[in-house]
Design a protein around this motif. Sequence first.
Motif, PDB file in Angstrom:
ATOM      1  N   GLU A 122       0.831  -1.200   0.000  1.00 50.78           N
ATOM      2  CA  GLU A 122       0.000   0.000   0.000  1.00 50.78           C
ATOM      3  C   GLU A 122       0.868   1.255   0.000  1.00 50.78           C
ATOM      4  N   ASP A 123       0.440   2.245  -0.750  1.00 51.45           N
ATOM      5  CA  ASP A 123       1.065   3.558  -0.747  1.00 51.45           C
ATOM      6  C   ASP A 123       0.016   4.540  -0.250  1.00 51.45           C
ATOM      7  N   ALA A 124       0.183   5.034   0.956  1.00 53.79           N
ATOM      8  CA  ALA A 124      -0.797   5.939   1.548  1.00 53.79           C
ATOM      9  C   ALA A 124      -0.300   7.377   1.549  1.00 53.79           C
ATOM     10  N   GLY A 143      -3.080   4.514  -3.867  1.00 51.88           N
ATOM     11  CA  GLY A 143      -3.368   3.459  -2.912  1.00 51.88           C
ATOM     12  C   GLY A 143      -2.505   2.227  -3.048  1.00 51.88           C
ATOM     13  N   TYR A 144      -1.690   2.154  -4.088  1.00 50.20           N
ATOM     14  CA  TYR A 144      -0.806   1.002  -4.265  1.00 50.20           C
ATOM     15  C   TYR A 144       0.522   1.489  -4.816  1.00 50.20           C
TER      16      TYR A 144
END
Length: 74
Positions: A20-22, A28-29
Amino acid sequence: MNDYTCTHCGTVGLAEGFIEDAGEHSKGYARWIEGAMERGMFGGAKRIGRTRRQIVAYRCPKCGHLELFVDDEG
């Protein structure tokens, strides 16, 4: 499960997931971007015109080791 083998402990059958990339403005990914990282004028990574692929992660249920692959179809 699948028949992927953990390269750390040899367990067969890894659980599929994703990283996940927040971060700010993220989708979001996480994605893999081809080539060495270069920074732009404002310090961010240059991405324009580069190949981007989604990262697929597999976790070993025994030792927790992650295996990361690029999803060439996505």
